[in-house]
Design a protein around this motif. Structure first.
Motif: not given
Length: 344
Positions: A270-282
Motif C-alpha cells: 500500500m502507498d495509501v491508507g486511512r492515516a492522515p494525509d492518506q498515509m498507510p495505517s501503522p
C-alpha cells in the motif's frame, strides 16, 4: 527569468503558496516557483505544518491567487475569510477537501492540476509486485544486519494473473506494463469498455477469484467507499496478493488485517491508507507481510514538475485575462471579473 516570463499587458498579481518548506522542496520545484514569480509577487508559507483556515486567510491577505498543496483544506469557512482571493488553485487532481460549492458562493474560482503521475504510480505498482513476489527488502535487511537471510522460493510475474480494479489512466498503464512482463491482465471497471488487445474485462467478483495480484486503482467516490471489504478479500484467490495505490477509504483495513492473519492472503502492499494525509495505517504497515510506502506514488521529479507547472499555466492565463485550464467552477467564479474575465 521572472522578468522575461512577464509578458507585456499581463496583470501582475499577488500569489500565496501554501506549501510548508518541506512540502515545497518535495512538490513545488524551484523552476516552477521562479516561473510563478514571472506573473506576480509570490508569498511563501514559512511555517512547518499545514495552515488552519484562519492562519491561511491571515497569511494570504491581499493575495488574488492561492496556490494550494493537498493539505491546505478549502473548507466552507475559509472562503468567507478571503475577500481578496479570486482563484484557489490546487497542485493536485484531488480536490475533495475543497468545498467547491462554498467557493462558488463567494465567487472564487477553484482549479486543479492534471494527472502527471501516471508513469510514476504505475512503476511503483510493478515494484511492489516484485517486492511481494520475491522478498527483496527482507533479504536486504537481513544482510545489512549481518545475518544470512533464509533461502525461499519466490513467485514469478510472467504467467501470473494481474487483476486491475479501475481502468483509468493509471490502470491502463499498469495493464500495458503487465502485458510487457508476460502477465495475464484482467480488468474490472463498470464505467469502461475495455478493448485493448490482450486485456480481459471481468466482473468484480470474477476478477478477484482469478487474479494472483489484485491492484486497487478505482476512484474514491461514495459508491467505492469500503469496496474491498471482508467479502471481497474472501473472494480473492488463496495465497494471492493485494495492492492499494488508490485511496485508503476504498479498503476495510480491519478486514484486510484478518485476511492476512488467516493466511488467506500471502501479502499486501500500500502507498495509501486511512492515516492522515492518506498515509498507510501503522497497524498494517508494521506487518512483515505488508509493503508500505508513505504516499509517494507520485513523488518523482517529473510528476511533481508536471503538476506544479500546471498551476503556473493557470496563473499565466489569469494574468492574461483568461479562464485557466483546470477550472472546475468558472461559471460561478464571479470574482474573475476583477481581472477583466467575463463568466456566466
Amino acid at each position: 527569468m521572472a522578468g522575461r516570463a512577464w509578458q507585456a499587458g499581463e496583470r501582475r498579481m499577488r500569489i500565496f503558496l501554501t506549501h510548508t518548506p518541506e512540502a515545497r522542496a518535495n512538490y513545488y520545484p524551484d523552476a516552477a516557483l521562479e516561473a510563478l514569480r514571472g506573473h506576480g509577487t509570490v508569498l511563501l508559507n514559512p511555517e512547518g505544518s499545514p495552515l488552519p483556515a484562519a492562519r491561511l486567510a491571515e497569511m494570504a491577505r491581499g493575495c488574488e491567487v492561492i496556490v494550494a498543496d493537498r493539505m491546505a483544506a478549502g473548507d466552507a469557512g475559509l472562503f468567507g475569510m478571503l475577500p481578496d482571493c479570486v482563484a484557489f488553485l490546487r497542485v493536485a487532481v484531488d480536490i475533495r477537501n475543497i468545498d467547491v460549492a462554498a467557493a462558488s458562493r463567494h465567487g472564487v474560482l477553484v482549479g486543479r492540476a492534471t494527472p502527471g503521475f501516471v508513469d510514476s504510480v504505475a512503476e511503483l505498482a510493478v515494484g511492489m509486485m516484485v517486492e511481494l513476489a520475491r522478498g527483496l527488502g527482507a533479504a536486504s535487511a537481513a544482510y545489512r544486519a549481518g545475518e544470512a537471510p533464509p533461502v525461499r522460493p519466490g513467485r514469478q510475474l510472467a504467467g501470473a494473473a494481474l487483476g486491475i480494479i479501475g481502468y483509468g489512466a493509471i490502470g491502463r498503464r499498469v495493464a500495458a506494463l503487465g502485458l510487457a512482463l508476460g502477465m495475464r491482465v484482467l480488468v474490472t471497471d463498470p464505467g469502461q469498455r475495455v478493448e485493448a488487445e490482450g486485456v480481459e474485462q471481468l466482473g468484480f467478483r470474477a476478477l478477484l477469484g482469478a487474479a494472483d495480484f489484485v491492484i486497487c486503482l478505482a476512484p474514491a467516490t461514495p459508491e467505492t467507499e469500503g469496496l474491498m471489504d471482508a467479502a471481497a478479500f474472501g473472494a480473492m484467490r488463496p495465497g494471492s496478493f493485494f495492492l492499494n495505490l488508490a485511496r485508503g477509504e476504498l479498503v476495510d483495513e480491519a478486514a484486510l488485517e484478518r485476511a492476512l492473519e488467516s493466511g488467506h492472503l500471502a501479502g499486501a502492499a500500500m502507498d495509501v491508507g486511512r492515516a492522515p494525509d492518506q498515509m498507510p495505517s501503522p497497524f498494517l504497515a508494521r506487518r512483515a507481510d505488508v509493503v508500505a510506502t508513505p504516499h509517494v506514488g507520485g513523488l518523482t521529479p517529473e510528476a511533481v514538475a508536471h503538476q506544479a507547472f500546471d498551476t503556473v499555466r493557470q496563473v499565466a492565463a489569469l494574468a492574461a485575462g483568461q479562464v485557466p485550464p483546470g477550472a472546475v467552477n468558472a461559471a460561478e467564479a464571479t470574482r474573475l471579473g476583477r481581472l477583466g474575465i467575463r463568466v456566466g
